[in-house]
Design a protein around this motif. Sequence first.
Motif, PDB file in Angstrom:
ATOM      1  N   GLN A 134       7.358  48.489 112.728  1.00 21.19           N
ATOM      2  CA  GLN A 134       8.182  49.137 111.944  1.00 21.19           C
ATOM      3  C   GLN A 134       8.502  50.764 112.167  1.00 21.19           C
ATOM      4  OE1 GLN A 134       8.491  48.158 107.733  1.00 21.19           O
ATOM      5  NE2 GLN A 134       6.126  48.760 107.735  1.00 21.19           N
ATOM      6  N   GLN A 135       8.729  51.920 112.461  1.00 22.98           N
ATOM      7  CA  GLN A 135       9.197  52.930 113.054  1.00 22.98           C
ATOM      8  C   GLN A 135       7.805  53.844 112.486  1.00 22.98           C
ATOM      9  OE1 GLN A 135      12.381  54.294 114.579  1.00 22.98           O
ATOM     10  NE2 GLN A 135      12.327  51.459 114.453  1.00 22.98           N
ATOM     11  N   ASN A 136       7.103  53.164 112.083  1.00 23.14           N
ATOM     12  CA  ASN A 136       5.425  53.912 111.883  1.00 23.14           C
ATOM     13  C   ASN A 136       4.842  54.411 113.768  1.00 23.14           C
ATOM     14  OD1 ASN A 136       5.821  53.717 109.246  1.00 23.14           O
ATOM     15  ND2 ASN A 136       4.896  51.791 108.881  1.00 23.14           N
ATOM     16  N   LEU A 137       4.104  55.149 113.414  1.00 19.28           N
ATOM     17  CA  LEU A 137       2.829  55.423 114.562  1.00 19.28           C
ATOM     18  C   LEU A 137       1.855  54.515 114.255  1.00 19.28           C
ATOM     19  CD1 LEU A 137       1.929  58.573 112.949  1.00 19.28           C
ATOM     20  CD2 LEU A 137       2.900  59.072 114.538  1.00 19.28           C
ATOM     21  N   PRO A 138       2.028  54.119 115.780  1.00 17.06           N
ATOM     22  CA  PRO A 138       1.223  52.815 116.477  1.00 17.06           C
ATOM     23  C   PRO A 138       0.176  53.468 115.888  1.00 17.06           C
ATOM     24  CG  PRO A 138       2.204  54.114 118.696  1.00 17.06           C
ATOM     25  CD  PRO A 138       2.250  54.982 117.473  1.00 17.06           C
ATOM     26  N   VAL A 139      -0.977  51.868 115.598  1.00 13.31           N
ATOM     27  CA  VAL A 139      -1.916  51.303 115.113  1.00 13.31           C
ATOM     28  C   VAL A 139      -2.852  50.921 116.540  1.00 13.31           C
ATOM     29  CG1 VAL A 139      -3.536  51.142 113.283  1.00 13.31           C
ATOM     30  CG2 VAL A 139      -1.714  51.461 112.807  1.00 13.31           C
ATOM     31  N   VAL A 140      -4.287  52.124 116.757  1.00 11.24           N
ATOM     32  CA  VAL A 140      -4.958  51.898 117.497  1.00 11.24           C
ATOM     33  C   VAL A 140      -6.420  50.896 117.092  1.00 11.24           C
ATOM     34  CG1 VAL A 140      -6.246  52.535 119.683  1.00 11.24           C
ATOM     35  CG2 VAL A 140      -4.126  53.420 119.220  1.00 11.24           C
ATOM     36  N   GLN A 141      -6.081  49.933 117.666  1.00 14.10           N
ATOM     37  CA  GLN A 141      -7.982  49.502 117.300  1.00 14.10           C
ATOM     38  C   GLN A 141      -8.990  48.616 118.820  1.00 14.10           C
ATOM     39  OE1 GLN A 141      -9.230  48.029 113.736  1.00 14.10           O
ATOM     40  NE2 GLN A 141      -7.494  49.885 113.131  1.00 14.10           N
ATOM     41  N   LYS A 142      -9.849  48.937 118.918  1.00 12.96           N
ATOM     42  CA  LYS A 142     -11.041  48.590 119.637  1.00 12.96           C
ATOM     43  C   LYS A 142     -11.386  47.600 120.003  1.00 12.96           C
ATOM     44  CE  LYS A 142     -15.435  48.615 117.064  1.00 12.96           C
ATOM     45  NZ  LYS A 142     -16.447  49.371 117.065  1.00 12.96           N
ATOM     46  N   ILE A 143     -11.391  46.478 120.758  1.00 12.14           N
ATOM     47  CA  ILE A 143     -11.304  44.896 121.027  1.00 12.14           C
ATOM     48  C   ILE A 143     -12.718  45.247 121.164  1.00 12.14           C
ATOM     49  CG2 ILE A 143      -9.509  45.396 122.761  1.00 12.14           C
ATOM     50  CD1 ILE A 143     -11.536  45.032 125.274  1.00 12.14           C
ATOM     51  N   GLN A 144     -12.784  43.543 120.373  1.00 10.74           N
ATOM     52  CA  GLN A 144     -14.886  43.359 120.257  1.00 10.74           C
ATOM     53  C   GLN A 144     -15.317  41.836 120.634  1.00 10.74           C
ATOM     54  OE1 GLN A 144     -15.037  44.049 115.992  1.00 10.74           O
ATOM     55  NE2 GLN A 144     -13.742  44.656 115.843  1.00 10.74           N
ATOM     56  N   ALA A 193     -14.453  34.284 135.235  1.00  9.58           N
ATOM     57  CA  ALA A 193     -14.102  34.470 135.861  1.00  9.58           C
ATOM     58  C   ALA A 193     -12.716  34.755 136.250  1.00  9.58           C
ATOM     59  CB  ALA A 193     -14.817  33.110 137.858  1.00  9.58           C
ATOM     60  N   GLY A 194     -11.772  34.326 135.540  1.00  7.80           N
ATOM     61  CA  GLY A 194      -9.843  34.037 135.523  1.00  7.80           C
ATOM     62  C   GLY A 194      -9.345  35.056 134.425  1.00  7.80           C
ATOM     63  N   GLY A 195     -10.634  35.260 133.544  1.00  4.92           N
ATOM     64  CA  GLY A 195      -9.935  36.322 132.523  1.00  4.92           C
ATOM     65  C   GLY A 195     -10.824  36.438 131.054  1.00  4.92           C
ATOM     66  N   LEU A 196     -10.489  36.795 130.093  1.00  4.29           N
ATOM     67  CA  LEU A 196     -10.806  37.261 129.088  1.00  4.29           C
ATOM     68  C   LEU A 196     -10.368  37.017 127.655  1.00  4.29           C
ATOM     69  CD1 LEU A 196     -12.725  40.071 128.328  1.00  4.29           C
ATOM     70  CD2 LEU A 196     -11.390  41.600 128.903  1.00  4.29           C
ATOM     71  N   THR A 197     -11.579  36.754 127.095  1.00  4.67           N
ATOM     72  CA  THR A 197     -10.868  36.521 125.107  1.00  4.67           C
ATOM     73  C   THR A 197     -11.877  37.460 125.129  1.00  4.67           C
ATOM     74  OG1 THR A 197     -12.860  35.255 125.078  1.00  4.67           O
ATOM     75  CG2 THR A 197     -10.462  33.924 125.762  1.00  4.67           C
ATOM     76  N   PHE A 198     -10.538  37.708 123.200  1.00  2.00           N
ATOM     77  CA  PHE A 198     -11.576  39.178 122.817  1.00  2.00           C
ATOM     78  C   PHE A 198     -11.144  39.148 121.416  1.00  2.00           C
ATOM     79  CE2 PHE A 198      -8.512  40.422 124.850  1.00  2.00           C
ATOM     80  CZ  PHE A 198      -7.459  41.779 124.479  1.00  2.00           C
ATOM     81  N   GLU A 199     -11.601  40.053 120.509  1.00  2.00           N
ATOM     82  CA  GLU A 199     -10.771  40.035 119.211  1.00  2.00           C
ATOM     83  C   GLU A 199     -10.266  41.103 118.718  1.00  2.00           C
ATOM     84  OE1 GLU A 199     -12.997  36.002 116.796  1.00  2.00           O
ATOM     85  OE2 GLU A 199     -14.130  38.282 116.632  1.00  2.00           O
ATOM     86  N   ALA A 200      -9.576  41.593 117.856  1.00  2.00           N
ATOM     87  CA  ALA A 200      -9.275  43.376 117.604  1.00  2.00           C
ATOM     88  C   ALA A 200      -9.075  42.927 116.147  1.00  2.00           C
ATOM     89  CB  ALA A 200      -8.626  44.152 117.939  1.00  2.00           C
ATOM     90  N   MET A 201      -8.941  43.319 115.198  1.00  2.00           N
ATOM     91  CA  MET A 201      -8.870  43.929 113.870  1.00  2.00           C
ATOM     92  C   MET A 201      -7.202  44.094 113.800  1.00  2.00           C
ATOM     93  SD  MET A 201      -9.654  43.173 110.794  1.00  2.00           S
ATOM     94  CE  MET A 201     -11.613  43.736 110.570  1.00  2.00           C
ATOM     95  N   PHE A 202      -6.587  43.124 112.921  1.00  2.00           N
ATOM     96  CA  PHE A 202      -5.137  43.418 112.336  1.00  2.00           C
ATOM     97  C   PHE A 202      -4.955  43.897 111.526  1.00  2.00           C
ATOM     98  CE2 PHE A 202      -0.533  42.143 110.996  1.00  2.00           C
ATOM     99  CZ  PHE A 202      -0.293  41.884 111.756  1.00  2.00           C
ATOM    100  N   PRO A 203      -5.073  45.028 111.260  1.00  2.00           N
ATOM    101  CA  PRO A 203      -5.042  46.249 110.676  1.00  2.00           C
ATOM    102  C   PRO A 203      -3.310  46.124 109.525  1.00  2.00           C
ATOM    103  CG  PRO A 203      -4.628  47.533 111.909  1.00  2.00           C
ATOM    104  CD  PRO A 203      -4.281  45.975 112.137  1.00  2.00           C
TER     105      PRO A 203
END
Length: 372
Positions: free
Chosen positions: A304-314, A320-330
Amino acid sequence: MLSNLLPASLLSLSYLILVSAAPFKVTDNPLGNSFPNPSQQQILDIQTQAHGSLPNGPSPATINPNTLTSLRLIAFNELFEVAFFSSLLSNITTNATGYEFQSSSSRNSAVAAVTAILAQEELHALNANGALSHFNTPPIQPCQYTFPTTTYEDAIALASTFTDLVLGTLQDVSTLMGSNGDASLIGGITSVIGQEGEQNGFFRGSAGKIPSALPFLTTSTREFAFSALNQNFVVPGSCDPSNLATIDLPIFPPLSVLTQNITAKEQMLNFSLEFETGAGTQGKIWKEQMGMEYSNLSVVYVNQQNLPVVQKIQNLDLTAGGLTFEAMFPFEEGTFGNGMTIAVLAMSGGNLTTVEGVASATVFGPGLIEIN
């Protein structure tokens, strides 16, 4: 990474089925005109099919170079939309597998709506490229495109998603035009915002949803839109390189949202990225220059028009070619809403309090999340 622009609830990268048809060209047009270079009579025919005309008011005498970048992006996007709706209309009118209708009345309604939408998108593209020509700068040329849908329902869902992104991006374009001294162009841009909103009401209604998703639509940036189009639809190498280079915007490498059927609740989401593939080269550069400093990266959500929400990756899993990870969807009712949320992977040290700051700090993205 076509799943980036598909709703995460519709498909994920793991389950993507790409139509095996040849790449679609803007000139494969069921309206029967010579778009993107129609004759004057064909323009009149397009206007009839679009139920309206190209603007005929005066253009400003001068324009800011940054506004030219916006007009180039608009033309680039509109040419893609012409190709998409041309493909959709062709599939409907030829009763292609997956695009059949149970009744002739519902089919006729879809044909009427998509015919008008296609013609309206042609006028949008002609208007943007006409403005570029007026200011003695080369118009944007079409590329070849692929579309990851096999049914009418999937095509309508995808159209709703990229229209959400367009609606957010035109907010950014309007703001930039105002700050760059080109306020006289804002009226035309906002008229297209309203028109695209009407289209999205049709897409949502066709899918059995309420016509309006949010009270304040999610904002976006030119960088996110340009990246998403190149990542998801443009056939690599099919654009004229010198023409594409006139659009002075970055193409980020893709961020894939792997979680399917995302609902309106707080939950962990799964993401993936590849370092050396996709539309951009920033992944490879970042890998080499930043030394894999994952602690400096965060997932940022724009809703929406809200402030961006920052979440750490976990729960990082490095290959060798990439990365998978999780983050909270708040997700929290009243703060996050339905409709579109934009997710990116960004450098944590940047200014992440505005969507412009998020775009400047983005390393991979955008991943688009739709909740309805």
